[in-house]
Every structure is written in structure tokens, then in C-alpha cells.
Design a protein around this motif. Structure first.
Motif, mmCIF file in Angstrom:
data_model
loop_
_atom_site.group_PDB
_atom_site.id
_atom_site.type_symbol
_atom_site.label_atom_id
_atom_site.label_comp_id
_atom_site.label_asym_id
_atom_site.label_seq_id
_atom_site.Cartn_x
_atom_site.Cartn_y
_atom_site.Cartn_z
ATOM 1 N N ARG A 78 -25.669 -9.845 -55.644
ATOM 2 C CA ARG A 78 -25.348 -10.354 -56.982
ATOM 3 C C ARG A 78 -26.577 -10.946 -57.668
ATOM 4 N N GLU A 79 -27.401 -11.635 -56.913
ATOM 5 C CA GLU A 79 -28.582 -12.277 -57.501
ATOM 6 C C GLU A 79 -29.629 -11.259 -57.973
ATOM 7 N N ASP A 80 -29.503 -10.010 -57.562
ATOM 8 C CA ASP A 80 -30.428 -8.960 -58.010
ATOM 9 C C ASP A 80 -29.936 -8.221 -59.261
ATOM 10 N N ALA A 81 -28.741 -8.537 -59.717
ATOM 11 C CA ALA A 81 -28.163 -7.830 -60.863
ATOM 12 C C ALA A 81 -28.966 -8.114 -62.141
ATOM 13 N N VAL A 82 -29.038 -7.125 -63.000
ATOM 14 C CA VAL A 82 -29.739 -7.273 -64.274
ATOM 15 C C VAL A 82 -28.892 -8.026 -65.299
ATOM 16 N N ASN A 83 -27.636 -8.271 -64.980
ATOM 17 C CA ASN A 83 -26.738 -8.962 -65.900
ATOM 18 C C ASN A 83 -25.949 -10.040 -65.159
ATOM 19 N N ALA A 84 -25.509 -11.051 -65.885
ATOM 20 C CA ALA A 84 -24.696 -12.122 -65.307
ATOM 21 C C ALA A 84 -23.221 -11.970 -65.655
ATOM 22 N N ASP A 85 -22.945 -11.273 -66.752
ATOM 23 C CA ASP A 85 -21.573 -11.105 -67.215
ATOM 24 C C ASP A 85 -21.223 -9.624 -67.293
ATOM 25 N N CYS A 86 -19.972 -9.325 -67.062
ATOM 26 C CA CYS A 86 -19.467 -7.950 -67.111
ATOM 27 C C CYS A 86 -19.585 -7.401 -68.534
ATOM 28 N N PRO A 87 -20.174 -6.219 -68.696
ATOM 29 C CA PRO A 87 -20.287 -5.657 -70.038
ATOM 30 C C PRO A 87 -18.943 -5.233 -70.634
ATOM 31 N N TRP A 88 -17.929 -5.027 -69.813
ATOM 32 C CA TRP A 88 -16.610 -4.639 -70.324
ATOM 33 C C TRP A 88 -15.797 -5.853 -70.747
ATOM 34 N N SER A 89 -15.766 -6.901 -69.900
ATOM 35 C CA SER A 89 -14.866 -8.032 -70.145
ATOM 36 C C SER A 89 -15.553 -9.294 -70.634
ATOM 37 N N GLY A 90 -16.845 -9.440 -70.342
ATOM 38 C CA GLY A 90 -17.551 -10.670 -70.674
ATOM 39 C C GLY A 90 -17.409 -11.750 -69.614
ATOM 40 N N GLU A 91 -16.633 -11.465 -68.575
ATOM 41 C CA GLU A 91 -16.442 -12.414 -67.476
ATOM 42 C C GLU A 91 -17.650 -12.374 -66.533
ATOM 43 N N PRO A 92 -17.851 -13.427 -65.723
ATOM 44 C CA PRO A 92 -18.948 -13.419 -64.747
ATOM 45 C C PRO A 92 -18.802 -12.268 -63.750
ATOM 46 N N ILE A 93 -19.938 -11.753 -63.289
ATOM 47 C CA ILE A 93 -19.891 -10.649 -62.326
ATOM 48 C C ILE A 93 -19.452 -11.147 -60.947
ATOM 49 N N SER A 94 -18.946 -10.210 -60.155
ATOM 50 C CA SER A 94 -18.416 -10.511 -58.826
ATOM 51 C C SER A 94 -19.206 -9.755 -57.761
ATOM 52 N N ARG A 95 -19.314 -10.353 -56.576
ATOM 53 C CA ARG A 95 -20.044 -9.732 -55.464
ATOM 54 C C ARG A 95 -19.471 -8.376 -55.055
ATOM 55 N N ASP A 96 -18.174 -8.203 -55.213
ATOM 56 C CA ASP A 96 -17.540 -6.957 -54.772
ATOM 57 C C ASP A 96 -17.488 -5.894 -55.870
ATOM 58 N N ALA A 97 -18.222 -6.125 -56.963
ATOM 59 C CA ALA A 97 -18.180 -5.189 -58.091
ATOM 60 C C ALA A 97 -19.586 -4.858 -58.594
ATOM 61 N N LEU A 98 -20.473 -4.544 -57.668
ATOM 62 C CA LEU A 98 -21.853 -4.200 -58.000
ATOM 63 C C LEU A 98 -22.071 -2.711 -57.804
ATOM 64 N N THR A 99 -22.992 -2.156 -58.570
ATOM 65 C CA THR A 99 -23.366 -0.759 -58.407
ATOM 66 C C THR A 99 -24.850 -0.616 -58.690
ATOM 67 N N LEU A 100 -25.397 0.483 -58.243
ATOM 68 C CA LEU A 100 -26.794 0.795 -58.501
ATOM 69 C C LEU A 100 -26.841 1.852 -59.592
#
Length: 58
Positions: free
Chosen positions: A6-28
Motif C-alpha cells: 500500500r505504501e508504494d501506491a501512486v495514489n492514496a484514494d480510490c479513483p472510483w469512490s474517493g475512499e482510502p485505498i485498501s491493502r487487498d485492492a492493489l494492482t500493478l
């Protein structure tokens, strides 16, 4: 493939919902970790980008 963090993600919030990102919802994507609020949003992104990548490649 190494585990996405999660700490490597380029974003902090979900682009679809605006909610904070989750560890189980990451992709490359294009070499970058992108995060989403839930696996459903992640999967929607993967389907959309795959369709566009395929269309561009044709």
C-alpha cells in the motif's frame, strides 16, 4: 511476483469512490502500484484498462 504494498501506491484514494485505498485492492499498472478501496473497484479498473490496452494495440 512480489507482494504489492500500500505504501508504494501512486495514489492514496480510490479513483472510483474517493475512499482510502485498501491493502487487498492493489494492482500493478504500467510498472506502478495503483490502489483501490476494495477488490471490486480494482477489478473494474483491470477490465477497463485491459480493454483499452487491447484496442490501442490493434
Amino acid at each position: 511476483m512480489s507482494k504489492l504494498r500500500r505504501e508504494d501506491a501512486v495514489n492514496a484514494d480510490c479513483p472510483w469512490s474517493g475512499e482510502p485505498i485498501s491493502r487487498d485492492a492493489l494492482t500493478l499498472y504500467r510498472g506502478h502500484v495503483v490502489g483501490f478501496c476494495n477488490p471490486g473497484c480494482r477489478d473494474k479498473f483491470e477490465r477497463a484498462t485491459a480493454a483499452f490496452d487491447q484496442a490501442i494495440g490493434e
